[in-house]
Design an enzyme around this catalytic site. Structure first.
Site, short mmCIF file in Angstrom:
data_model
loop_
_atom_site.label_atom_id
_atom_site.label_comp_id
_atom_site.label_asym_id
_atom_site.label_seq_id
_atom_site.Cartn_x
_atom_site.Cartn_y
_atom_site.Cartn_z
N ASP A 13 0.83 -1.23 0.00
CA ASP A 13 0.00 0.00 0.00
C ASP A 13 0.85 1.26 0.00
O ASP A 13 0.41 2.31 0.47
CB ASP A 13 -0.96 0.02 1.21
CG ASP A 13 -1.81 -1.23 1.30
OD1 ASP A 13 -2.43 -1.58 0.29
OD2 ASP A 13 -1.85 -1.85 2.38
N LYS A 16 2.57 2.11 -5.07
CA LYS A 16 3.28 1.56 -6.25
C LYS A 16 2.48 1.76 -7.53
O LYS A 16 3.05 2.02 -8.58
CB LYS A 16 3.55 0.06 -6.06
CG LYS A 16 4.43 -0.27 -4.87
CD LYS A 16 4.64 -1.76 -4.74
CE LYS A 16 3.37 -2.52 -4.40
NZ LYS A 16 2.82 -2.19 -3.07
N GLY A 40 -4.38 -4.45 -4.42
CA GLY A 40 -5.02 -3.42 -5.22
C GLY A 40 -4.11 -2.22 -5.42
O GLY A 40 -3.51 -1.72 -4.47
N HIS A 41 -3.97 -1.78 -6.67
CA HIS A 41 -3.21 -0.57 -6.97
C HIS A 41 -4.20 0.52 -7.39
O HIS A 41 -4.98 0.32 -8.32
CB HIS A 41 -2.20 -0.83 -8.09
CG HIS A 41 -1.05 -1.67 -7.67
ND1 HIS A 41 -0.12 -2.19 -8.54
CD2 HIS A 41 -0.65 -2.08 -6.44
CE1 HIS A 41 0.78 -2.88 -7.87
NE2 HIS A 41 0.47 -2.83 -6.60
N GLN A 223 1.87 -6.16 -3.12
CA GLN A 223 2.18 -6.16 -1.69
C GLN A 223 3.52 -5.43 -1.43
O GLN A 223 3.85 -4.51 -2.14
CB GLN A 223 2.20 -7.59 -1.13
CG GLN A 223 0.84 -8.23 -1.00
CD GLN A 223 0.48 -9.12 -2.16
OE1 GLN A 223 1.31 -9.68 -2.84
NE2 GLN A 223 -0.80 -9.27 -2.39
#
Length: 433
Positions: A13, A16, A40-41, A223
């Site tokens: 988180d 990225k 999730g990005h 991650q």
């Protein structure tokens, strides 16, 4: 252009997705090398918000190949849902997306197995997203998994029936009745296979061919390093290799093809789920960071645990990954603070330690030692050059750079593409040239 790995330097988180989206215009392909749709990005482009779970962030740039590597585990329905959501807003996903024929497949019964495991008596709850990621990796390592190549092959039914039989026995042993209709799942996955098939190829060969042709690739981690299966806070980790080494095995590209490794870190630190967190702040300031930084999971919506920048942790992840440069995100979240704590050392059992403990007991026994830096008490948002940052914000960044021993090559002060600055003359600037 160089071939770069961009990955999280903390527990994930770190931002990225935004960084990969920003840099991807300089590359021919962006390749995701591990994880599943539990990561999730989030990327903001103007008024639009994109949450990418499986598809690499590069897909938001027209003409950039987005490659899902062999180290990723794929839920075909989740993938098709994500493709559909992006197509609705005008992203031509299918012309850009390529899926490894060696990636493993997540089935609904993997989610059932994960829920059984997390809820079992005397089991340390990891706090997973219960999306079947871990059990799918378990089947992969046990050599009984089903890969994308199998899913689109004529022999899928036999392989599926064998795996489903194993899961049925486990469900029966735990008296689980809502494991789903295995026959119906088989039919559903046959239909999904037909939709996915045109996007499937040998992505390792594709990536190596591109590199041989002089094209550049950005490798995207999911991650963060502290969730790596080997180097993270085990057992409170993910089930794959999130560190830089995972890019080579998870994409099928040799280490000698990698030109640079870039870590992404928040100006503070967060963690989702259970596990040790030495610099966590469970008081009012921790809650202030959560609100100011909107620290809620992009996939799960879970509130993130918040704390202060951890120098020993960053030194450790820099050592494991070999960072050439560090990107600091969300500096603006600290704008309102009078004083900013920074964890500069660990004390365990009355002794200051210089290495990262391997055991959970010693991790949980850490007493963080802090230094306190003055806040800048003014907005850093919309700053377009590092020289324009408040002096105390610049001092904070210099302190982090000196204590960690890693150059800060870029600083982000907001979620938009234009709120990220590259440090002139940095190694990062040269790698992106």
């Amino acid at each position: 252009m160089s071939n770069l790995i961009v990955l999280g330097a903390q527990w994930g988180d770190e931002g990225k997705g935004k960084i990969v989206d920003l840099f991807s215009e300089k590359f021919h392909a962006v390749a995701r090398y591990q994880g599943g749709h539990n990561a999730g990005h989030t990327v903001y482009i103007g008024e639009q918000k994109f949450v990418l779970k499986l598809i690499p962030s590069g897909v938001l740039r027209p003409g950039i190949l987005a490659i899902i590597g062999n180290g990723v585990v794929i839920d075909p329905q989740a993938l098709m849902d994500e493709i559909a959501a992006l197509e609705v807003v005008g992203i031509d996903v299918k012309s850009q997306l390529r899926i490894s024929n060696r990636a493993h497949v997540i089935f609904p019964f993997h989610r059932t197995i994960e829920k059984i495991s997390e809820a079992r008596d005397n089991r340390i709850a990891i706090g997973t997203t219960s999306r079947g990621i871990g059990p799918c990796y378990e089947d992969k390592i046990a050599r009984r998994g089903i890969r994308i190549a199998d899913l689109i092959d004529v022999e899928f039914d036999a392989l599926y029936d064998s795996l489903a039989e194993d899961k049925a026995l486990i469900a029966e042993a735990f008296n689980i009745r809502d494991h789903g209709d295995f026959g119906q799942i088989r039919s559903q996955y046959r239909a999904l296979a037909e939709q996915i098939k045109p996007l499937v190829c040998d992505t390792a060969h594709l990536l190596n061919e591109m590199i041989r042709e002089g094209k550049s690739v950005l490798f995207e981690g999911a991650q963060g390093t502290m969730l790596d299966i080997d180097h993270g806070t085990y057992p409170f980790v993910t089930s794959s290799s999130a560190a830089a080494g995972g890019a080579c095995t998870g994409a099928g590209v040799a280490p000698t093809r990698i030109d640079g490794i870039v870590g992404v870190s928040k100006a503070y630190i967060t963690r989702v789920g259970a596990g040790p967190f030495p610099s966590e702040d469970q008081g009012e300031l921790g809650e202030h960071i959560r609100r100011a930084g909107n620290e809620f999971g992009s996939v799960t919506g879970r509130p993130r645990r918040c704390g202060w920048f951890d120098v020993p942790l960053l030194r450790y992840t820099a050592e494991v990954n070999g960072f050439d440069s560090l990107i600091i995100t969300k500096l603006d979240v600290l704008d309102d603070l009078d004083t900013i704590p920074v964890c500069v050392a660990y004390e365990v059992d009355g002794k200051v330690i210089t290495t990262m403990p391997a055991s959970t007991r010693r991790m949980e026994a850490i007493k963080p030692l802090f230094e306190y830096l003055p806040g800048w008490k003014t907005s850093s948002r919309a700053t377009t050059s590092l020289s324009a940052l408040p002096d105390k914000a610049k001092a904070y960044l210099r302190f982090i750079e000196e204590k960690t021993g890693v150059e800060i090559g870029s600083v982000s002060t907001g979620p938009e593409r234009n709120e990220t600055m590259i440090v002139p003359g940095s190694r990062l600037e040269k790698l992106l040239a």
